[in-house]
Scaffold this motif. Structure first.
Motif, PDB file in Angstrom:
ATOM      1  N   ASP A 202       8.462   1.773   0.652  1.00  0.00           N
ATOM      2  CA  ASP A 202       7.338   1.867  -0.283  1.00  0.00           C
ATOM      3  C   ASP A 202       6.379   0.673  -0.141  1.00  0.00           C
ATOM      4  O   ASP A 202       6.196  -0.116  -1.070  1.00  0.00           O
ATOM      5  CB  ASP A 202       7.882   1.966  -1.726  1.00  0.00           C
ATOM      6  CG  ASP A 202       6.777   2.313  -2.725  1.00  0.00           C
ATOM      7  OD1 ASP A 202       5.650   2.652  -2.277  1.00  0.00           O
ATOM      8  OD2 ASP A 202       7.033   2.237  -3.940  1.00  0.00           O
ATOM      9  N   LYS A 204       3.260   0.254  -0.198  1.00  0.00           N
ATOM     10  CA  LYS A 204       2.179   0.131  -1.172  1.00  0.00           C
ATOM     11  C   LYS A 204       2.599  -0.652  -2.419  1.00  0.00           C
ATOM     12  O   LYS A 204       1.831  -1.448  -2.954  1.00  0.00           O
ATOM     13  CB  LYS A 204       1.727   1.545  -1.558  1.00  0.00           C
ATOM     14  CG  LYS A 204       0.638   1.601  -2.598  1.00  0.00           C
ATOM     15  CD  LYS A 204       0.244   3.041  -2.875  1.00  0.00           C
ATOM     16  CE  LYS A 204      -0.420   3.164  -4.234  1.00  0.00           C
ATOM     17  NZ  LYS A 204      -0.831   4.549  -4.511  1.00  0.00           N
ATOM     18  N   SER A 205       3.850  -0.438  -2.871  1.00  0.00           N
ATOM     19  CA  SER A 205       4.320  -1.127  -4.078  1.00  0.00           C
ATOM     20  C   SER A 205       4.319  -2.645  -3.873  1.00  0.00           C
ATOM     21  O   SER A 205       4.255  -3.419  -4.832  1.00  0.00           O
ATOM     22  CB  SER A 205       5.726  -0.651  -4.461  1.00  0.00           C
ATOM     23  OG  SER A 205       6.689  -1.134  -3.536  1.00  0.00           O
ATOM     24  N   HIS A 206       4.387  -3.078  -2.629  1.00  0.00           N
ATOM     25  CA  HIS A 206       4.352  -4.513  -2.328  1.00  0.00           C
ATOM     26  C   HIS A 206       2.917  -5.009  -2.140  1.00  0.00           C
ATOM     27  O   HIS A 206       2.540  -6.043  -2.674  1.00  0.00           O
ATOM     28  CB  HIS A 206       5.162  -4.807  -1.062  1.00  0.00           C
ATOM     29  CG  HIS A 206       6.580  -4.356  -1.133  1.00  0.00           C
ATOM     30  ND1 HIS A 206       7.523  -5.013  -1.877  1.00  0.00           N
ATOM     31  CD2 HIS A 206       7.221  -3.292  -0.591  1.00  0.00           C
ATOM     32  CE1 HIS A 206       8.693  -4.389  -1.759  1.00  0.00           C
ATOM     33  NE2 HIS A 206       8.525  -3.336  -0.991  1.00  0.00           N
ATOM     34  N   THR A 207       2.129  -4.258  -1.376  1.00  0.00           N
ATOM     35  CA  THR A 207       0.792  -4.755  -1.034  1.00  0.00           C
ATOM     36  C   THR A 207      -0.102  -4.871  -2.268  1.00  0.00           C
ATOM     37  O   THR A 207      -0.942  -5.769  -2.331  1.00  0.00           O
ATOM     38  CB  THR A 207       0.110  -3.847   0.016  1.00  0.00           C
ATOM     39  OG1 THR A 207       0.061  -2.505  -0.487  1.00  0.00           O
ATOM     40  CG2 THR A 207       0.858  -3.878   1.337  1.00  0.00           C
ATOM     41  N   VAL A 208       0.096  -3.997  -3.260  1.00  0.00           N
ATOM     42  CA  VAL A 208      -0.761  -4.054  -4.455  1.00  0.00           C
ATOM     43  C   VAL A 208      -0.537  -5.322  -5.279  1.00  0.00           C
ATOM     44  O   VAL A 208      -1.338  -5.639  -6.161  1.00  0.00           O
ATOM     45  CB  VAL A 208      -0.585  -2.827  -5.394  1.00  0.00           C
ATOM     46  CG1 VAL A 208      -1.096  -1.569  -4.725  1.00  0.00           C
ATOM     47  CG2 VAL A 208       0.849  -2.676  -5.868  1.00  0.00           C
ATOM     48  N   ILE A 223      -3.889   0.240   6.007  1.00  0.00           N
ATOM     49  CA  ILE A 223      -4.126  -0.200   4.623  1.00  0.00           C
ATOM     50  C   ILE A 223      -5.368   0.488   4.039  1.00  0.00           C
ATOM     51  O   ILE A 223      -6.486   0.324   4.538  1.00  0.00           O
ATOM     52  CB  ILE A 223      -4.299  -1.735   4.576  1.00  0.00           C
ATOM     53  CG1 ILE A 223      -3.075  -2.440   5.172  1.00  0.00           C
ATOM     54  CG2 ILE A 223      -4.562  -2.212   3.137  1.00  0.00           C
ATOM     55  CD1 ILE A 223      -1.768  -2.247   4.438  1.00  0.00           C
ATOM     56  N   LYS A 224      -5.138   1.257   2.977  1.00  0.00           N
ATOM     57  CA  LYS A 224      -6.217   1.967   2.268  1.00  0.00           C
ATOM     58  C   LYS A 224      -6.502   1.270   0.932  1.00  0.00           C
ATOM     59  O   LYS A 224      -5.710   0.441   0.476  1.00  0.00           O
ATOM     60  CB  LYS A 224      -5.777   3.410   1.986  1.00  0.00           C
ATOM     61  CG  LYS A 224      -5.258   4.166   3.197  1.00  0.00           C
ATOM     62  CD  LYS A 224      -6.383   4.668   4.069  1.00  0.00           C
ATOM     63  CE  LYS A 224      -5.834   5.441   5.275  1.00  0.00           C
ATOM     64  NZ  LYS A 224      -6.844   5.603   6.331  1.00  0.00           N
ATOM     65  N   ASP A 226      -6.165   2.083  -2.134  1.00  0.00           N
ATOM     66  CA  ASP A 226      -5.176   2.152  -3.222  1.00  0.00           C
ATOM     67  C   ASP A 226      -3.964   1.245  -2.969  1.00  0.00           C
ATOM     68  O   ASP A 226      -3.074   1.142  -3.803  1.00  0.00           O
ATOM     69  CB  ASP A 226      -4.733   3.601  -3.468  1.00  0.00           C
ATOM     70  CG  ASP A 226      -3.968   4.181  -2.288  1.00  0.00           C
ATOM     71  OD1 ASP A 226      -4.041   3.596  -1.179  1.00  0.00           O
ATOM     72  OD2 ASP A 226      -3.299   5.215  -2.468  1.00  0.00           O
ATOM     73  N   MET A 227      -3.923   0.596  -1.815  1.00  0.00           N
ATOM     74  CA  MET A 227      -2.824  -0.325  -1.503  1.00  0.00           C
ATOM     75  C   MET A 227      -3.217  -1.777  -1.774  1.00  0.00           C
ATOM     76  O   MET A 227      -2.431  -2.691  -1.526  1.00  0.00           O
ATOM     77  CB  MET A 227      -2.412  -0.167  -0.041  1.00  0.00           C
ATOM     78  CG  MET A 227      -1.931   1.240   0.282  1.00  0.00           C
ATOM     79  SD  MET A 227      -1.653   1.493   2.047  1.00  0.00           S
ATOM     80  CE  MET A 227      -0.085   0.643   2.275  1.00  0.00           C
ATOM     81  N   VAL A 228      -4.450  -1.967  -2.253  1.00  0.00           N
ATOM     82  CA  VAL A 228      -4.984  -3.317  -2.395  1.00  0.00           C
ATOM     83  C   VAL A 228      -5.293  -3.571  -3.869  1.00  0.00           C
ATOM     84  O   VAL A 228      -5.858  -2.717  -4.557  1.00  0.00           O
ATOM     85  CB  VAL A 228      -6.263  -3.471  -1.534  1.00  0.00           C
ATOM     86  CG1 VAL A 228      -6.903  -4.831  -1.749  1.00  0.00           C
ATOM     87  CG2 VAL A 228      -5.939  -3.263  -0.061  1.00  0.00           C
ATOM     88  N   LYS A 229      -4.940  -4.753  -4.326  1.00  0.00           N
ATOM     89  CA  LYS A 229      -5.241  -5.166  -5.697  1.00  0.00           C
ATOM     90  C   LYS A 229      -6.739  -5.435  -5.821  1.00  0.00           C
ATOM     91  O   LYS A 229      -7.364  -5.955  -4.889  1.00  0.00           O
ATOM     92  CB  LYS A 229      -4.459  -6.458  -5.950  1.00  0.00           C
ATOM     93  CG  LYS A 229      -4.517  -7.048  -7.321  1.00  0.00           C
ATOM     94  CD  LYS A 229      -3.526  -8.234  -7.317  1.00  0.00           C
ATOM     95  CE  LYS A 229      -3.645  -9.148  -8.478  1.00  0.00           C
ATOM     96  NZ  LYS A 229      -2.540 -10.151  -8.420  1.00  0.00           N
TER      97      LYS A 229
END
Lengths: 289, 289
Positions: A202, A204-208, A223-224, A226-229
């Motif tokens: 998962d 994305k749960s880390h990258t955000v 990286i899209k 929705d994966m970025v804070k």
């Protein structure tokens, strides 16, 4: 090679401009070095095989040498060169006092053990920072010759007046040349650092979670948005070549509206790595006086 | 030194038992080595000053040498010894062919630069794994002599048949001797790894994510039950001495009901580190034949 468009958006790190600043400093340093010691710093490059991007990178490095006044010596070996032959050439370069830096262009052909080759470069001439002695010094916080790409990330943060101390950094990719050294160098600056990679669940749960997101996987467009804070600082340092163009790991157009700052591919940290190689070659020449 | 209670709870890692297994293997290896080469492996220890825990650790190391049949040579230097004198002694040990391993007990007095001293130990005799060349090899995935405490963690995972591949590891503490090498060794095994430390904000929000939590801060009782995920594997490798007793970084009684597995202080990885030092000394002797 694509032309780099002019950067006018303040959210985009202008690596070319930072690189020009570094090169101007190196050029001055080279002139000082020559007037002090009567010799010119010199870099030997070793390229094995016909990998087109590698040929381009080596050419760019020689051009940079010319711009800053460093002598560059070009060693091209055929694809079928043995590991012993490469190591033999490195041994010769290690011994020649007028050569200050040695760069072996990676990747090497599949029949060569890259780590074994990197261990042969004298730590004093190891301008790419891949010799394990230099890696180990970096690990214990004594950064000397460190890999140029992660150093470019640190430099870009400094230029942007961002102190990573206490920030959350997520590095995607755990390669020896980018991911691991980037993580160590950010840890040395007291960031909280997480390293993710192809086996991470998962992603994305880390990258955000990242205040600073560093991506070095070689997976185009991984990286899209929705994966970025919101407001994150994103360093794209992955490279994929397709139809003579380079693409990064970050879907730039998708991600740009969310970021506080972004280092794109091409044009971000990329151009800086070559300028840092020039800096390291001058540093090596100084160390060898 | 506290007596270690017998471990009967399957959730508690019995480091003493694992250490005995390692020592039994080393003892057999030492006998083989002697019958093959006619000489006995030897470890030289260097202790500077009168720090009571350090004196105890060195004594425990000499006892372990005796148990497995390794010669141990004890060098005690006064607190006011200069860095040059320590480096001089190391140089002598580096040259003596009958000494296979050199251990400098840390911490050194405040006027000594520990990293400078560690760099002087020949990489071949660096049984504690602190020489930057060995650190750098570890960083690029070629683990040889690596720091004994993180290696103890890896060994305990292996003994418990736990593969960290793809698991979430959180390391608290970013020291050169435990935190950073533990993070690297878990990354080498394809865990997703985060390193937190004194500058990390909201530590609990990070530790609760860990499948494997490694704590090495030296802050007694830092980790409470609410900071640990249900079923997590917890390695307590922090040490605080108070009134001649050792305490860990984990509030053991509070945390035990939540964990799947725990390495306690005392009795967990601690006893294993000395056994691993014995293993490394035998390894060094073999490498030097």
């Amino acid at each position: 090679m694509q032309e780099l468009p002019e950067v006018t958006d303040p959210r985009i790190i202008d690596g070319k401009k930072i690189a020009q600043g570094i090169e101007a400093d190196v050029k001055r340093g080279v002139e000082e070095f020559i007037s002090e010691h009567g010799i010119r710093p010199a870099l030997a490059t070793i390229l094995v095989g016909e990998h087109p991007p590698s040929k381009l990178y080596v050419k760019l490095k020689h051009w940079a040498c010319k711009r800053v006044g460093i002598i560059s010596e070009d060693h091209k070996l055929p694809q079928e060169t043995t590991q012993e032959e490469i190591i033999g050439l490195i041994a010769t370069m290690n011994k020649r006092p007028e050569i200050h830096g040695i760069l072996v262009q990676l990747p090497l052909p599949g029949h060569i053990d890259e780590r074994e080759v990197m261990m042969q470069i004298s730590p004093k001439k190891d301008v790419d920072g891949f010799n394990p002695l230099n890696m180990g010094k970096m690990l214990i916080g004594r950064e000397g010759f460190v890999p140029c790409t992660p150093k470019g990330i640190i430099r870009a943060l400094e230029e942007s007046k961002i102190d990573p101390h206490g920030m959350e950094v997520v590095v995607v990719g755990h390669s020896n040349v980018v991911g691991k050294p980037a993580a160590i160098m950010l840890l040395n600056r007291n960031a909280t650092v997480k390293v993710c990679h192809v086996y991470t669940k998962d992603l994305k749960s880390h990258t955000v979670e990242a205040d600073i997101l560093i991506v070095a996987t070689g997976v185009r467009g991984l990286i899209k948005a929705d994966m970025v804070k919101e407001g994150a600082i994103v360093f794209d340092v992955g490279i994929t070549w397709q139809d003579n163009k380079v693409y990064g790991d970050v879907d730039f157009d998708d991600v740009l509206p969310r970021v506080g700052l972004i280092s794109p591919v091409p044009g971000g940290v990329g151009p800086m790595t070559i300028a840092i190689l020039m800096e390291h070659t001058l540093m090596a020449a100084r160390m060898q006086r």
